[in-house]
Scaffold this motif. Structure first.
Motif, PDB file in Angstrom:
ATOM      1  N   ARG A  37      -2.001  -1.164   5.239  1.00 34.38           N
ATOM      2  CA  ARG A  37      -2.772  -1.768   4.142  1.00 34.38           C
ATOM      3  C   ARG A  37      -2.045  -1.587   2.814  1.00 34.38           C
ATOM      4  NH1 ARG A  37      -7.137   0.389   7.005  1.00 34.38           N
ATOM      5  NH2 ARG A  37      -7.096   2.278   5.718  1.00 34.38           N
ATOM      6  N   ARG A  38      -1.487  -0.410   2.609  1.00 36.15           N
ATOM      7  CA  ARG A  38      -0.807  -0.149   1.348  1.00 36.15           C
ATOM      8  C   ARG A  38       0.403  -1.062   1.188  1.00 36.15           C
ATOM      9  NH1 ARG A  38       1.362   5.655  -1.145  1.00 36.15           N
ATOM     10  NH2 ARG A  38       1.727   4.797  -3.220  1.00 36.15           N
TER      11      ARG A  38
ATOM     12  N   HIS B  82       0.814  -3.995   2.525  1.00 36.41           N
ATOM     13  CA  HIS B  82       0.309  -5.348   2.298  1.00 36.41           C
ATOM     14  C   HIS B  82      -0.136  -5.529   0.842  1.00 36.41           C
ATOM     15  CE1 HIS B  82      -1.601  -9.189   3.259  1.00 36.41           C
ATOM     16  NE2 HIS B  82      -2.641  -8.784   2.547  1.00 36.41           N
ATOM     17  N   ASP B  83      -0.805  -4.512   0.297  1.00 37.93           N
ATOM     18  CA  ASP B  83      -1.343  -4.599  -1.061  1.00 37.93           C
ATOM     19  C   ASP B  83      -0.293  -4.344  -2.135  1.00 37.93           C
ATOM     20  OD1 ASP B  83      -3.782  -5.080   0.108  1.00 37.93           O
ATOM     21  OD2 ASP B  83      -4.525  -3.015  -0.107  1.00 37.93           O
ATOM     22  N   GLU B  84       0.774  -3.605  -1.770  1.00 34.25           N
ATOM     23  CA  GLU B  84       1.811  -3.250  -2.746  1.00 34.25           C
ATOM     24  C   GLU B  84       3.189  -3.652  -2.194  1.00 34.25           C
ATOM     25  OE1 GLU B  84       1.337   0.812  -4.433  1.00 34.25           O
ATOM     26  OE2 GLU B  84      -0.379   0.948  -3.054  1.00 34.25           O
TER      27      GLU B  84
ATOM     28  N   VAL C 255       3.138  -8.842   4.899  1.00 37.20           N
ATOM     29  CA  VAL C 255       2.774  -9.012   3.493  1.00 37.20           C
ATOM     30  C   VAL C 255       2.220 -10.404   3.221  1.00 37.20           C
ATOM     31  CG1 VAL C 255       3.667  -9.049   1.117  1.00 37.20           C
ATOM     32  CG2 VAL C 255       4.443  -7.278   2.716  1.00 37.20           C
TER      33      VAL C 255
ATOM     34  N   GLN D  41      -2.100 -11.840   7.171  1.00 37.55           N
ATOM     35  CA  GLN D  41      -2.808 -10.685   7.715  1.00 37.55           C
ATOM     36  C   GLN D  41      -1.998 -10.088   8.857  1.00 37.55           C
ATOM     37  OE1 GLN D  41      -5.060 -10.044   5.094  1.00 37.55           O
ATOM     38  NE2 GLN D  41      -5.909  -8.990   6.866  1.00 37.55           N
TER      39      GLN D  41
END
Length: 408
Positions: free
Chosen positions: A266-267, A269-271, A375, A378
């Protein structure tokens, strides 16, 4: 020799922190028997010892160059005998020219033309091709209910990249990729046909590129003039053996590691700016080439607190060294924001004269895959229970994925 060499099972190799703890705790270098072999070897598991061994001039790759010869036990010979069994003799020269098995001037002679041809510009120029190939593969697999990210994504992508790098013409790539699959990662039933097809095609490619050069690796090697035609064919096999199966397996193991650590996934993907740190961390965490080439002592000397005898076999547990608690804080933890010092900060690509020629290409492909697969969309999800993910075992090197079934 210590009385009880550690028998390294695939299960021990699978746990790089605790699996090597006994050897790390010994004052000197312990003896171990690698998975699937019978011959003990001095096994280096500590990070600093590993770095030192990889640049130690008294530890060489070519056993025949040990002064006066050696009658010491040789695990490399046992491993090579398993690896070439059944291959036609006329083709063995192309499989025995691996750069990892040479030292000194001969290693330099064979490596330098490849290093000069493997330029940063040539690697960088591959990025659009890698991005396009990855997107096309992902788009095709996304239409399916389930896909195998190893067999249907990582292997075809790695194979296509090597074919593009070498200069296999677009019209020939499907045929050559079939031969590579038969030779390098099929079920073994057509390995000889794959080997013969690659040899004859590459010989013909060399002749055509000599007559009409293009901007590819074969043309660059011919222009350099430092290799014979047979040595250029051998380079193709070097790239197949080191540039397809290990990178494909690394991509699959790296993706599985991220699926096993959803908070890190998740990190990332978000960053997406963390990609530059995530690539070396995954290389360290996975370390697909887990056991390095066998090294031989050229004389009696002391290394890492242990007396070595001339001809004695030593090898580096790269996976274990990359999980050494004295070198890495929380080495068992995958951390996509981990910061490394100067250089790689890990030994996944080796160190010293035998540092992986394709390291820059490996980093490029890994970065593209993480970007395209995790990235920009999903992330995939495992299509089977984690306990049902299947692993196989290689002699001398431990475990590896057989498939990675996911839903995209």
């Amino acid at each position: 020799m210590d009385a009880t060499p550690l028998q390294l099972t695939p299960e021990l190799v699978e746990d790089p922190v605790r699996g090597y703890a006994d050897l790390r705790s010994r004052a000197g270098l312990g003896h171990a028997v690698l998975p699937g072999l019978d011959t003990p070897v001095r096994l280096i598991t500590r990070y600093e010892d590993a770095r030192a061994a990889l640049i130690e001039p008294r530890l060489i790759r070519d056993r025949s160059a040990v002064p006066g010869g050696s009658d010491m036990p040789d695990p490399q010979a046992e491993l090579l005998a398993q690896g070439i069994e059944g291959f036609p003799e006329e083709y063995l020269q192309y499989l025995s020219g691996h750069l990892a098995l040479f030292d000194g001037d001969e290693h330099t002679r064979r490596r330098n033309p490849l290093t000069r041809a493997f330029t940063a510009r040539r690697v960088s120029a591959l990025r659009p091709f890698v991005e396009r190939a990855a997107r096309e593969l992902i788009a095709g697999l996304a239409e399916r209910e389930q896909a195998d990210l190893l067999g249907e994504f990582a292997y075809p992508l790695s194979t296509a990249v090597i074919c593009e790098l070498v200069g296999v013409d677009a019209a020939d790539q499907d045929r050559v990729c079939e031969w590579i699959r038969d030779f390098a990662y099929g079920d073994g039933s057509r390995i000889t046909e794959g080997l013969a097809g690659i040899v004859e095609y590459t010989r013909d490619l060399v002749a055509r590129r000599r007559a009409e050069p293009t901007d590819d690796l074969v043309s660059a090697l011919l222009a350099d003039g430092g290799m014979s035609d047979d040595e250029i064919v051998t380079v193709f096999f070097l790239l197949i053996n080191t540039g397809i199966t290990p990178p494909a397996l690394f991509l699959a193991h790296g993706l599985l590691a991220l699926l096993d650590h959803p908070e890190q996934l998740r990190r990332l993907h978000d960053e997406p700016e963390l990609l530059a740190r995530a690539v070396p961390e995954l290389l360290r965490y996975v370390t697909l080439v887990r056991i390095g080439a066998t090294l031989y002592a050229t004389e009696d000397f002391e290394f890492a607190g242990s007396p070595l005898r001339k001809g004695e076999a030593v090898t580096v547990a790269l996976f274990g060294a990359n999980h050494d608690p004295t070198a890495f804080e929380g080495p068992e933890r995958l951390d996509v924001s981990r910061e490394f010092g100067r250089g790689d900060g890990h030994l996944a690509f080796g160190h010293g004269p035998h540092y992986c020629i394709g390291a820059a290409l490996g980093r490029l492909v890994t970065g593209v895959v993480l970007d395209e697969l995790l990235v920009r969309r999903q992330a995939p999800a495992l299509a089977v229970d984690r306990a049902d993910v299947r692993f196989g075992h290689w002699p001398g090197d431990g475990f590896h994925l057989l498939s990675l079934p996911v839903r995209l």
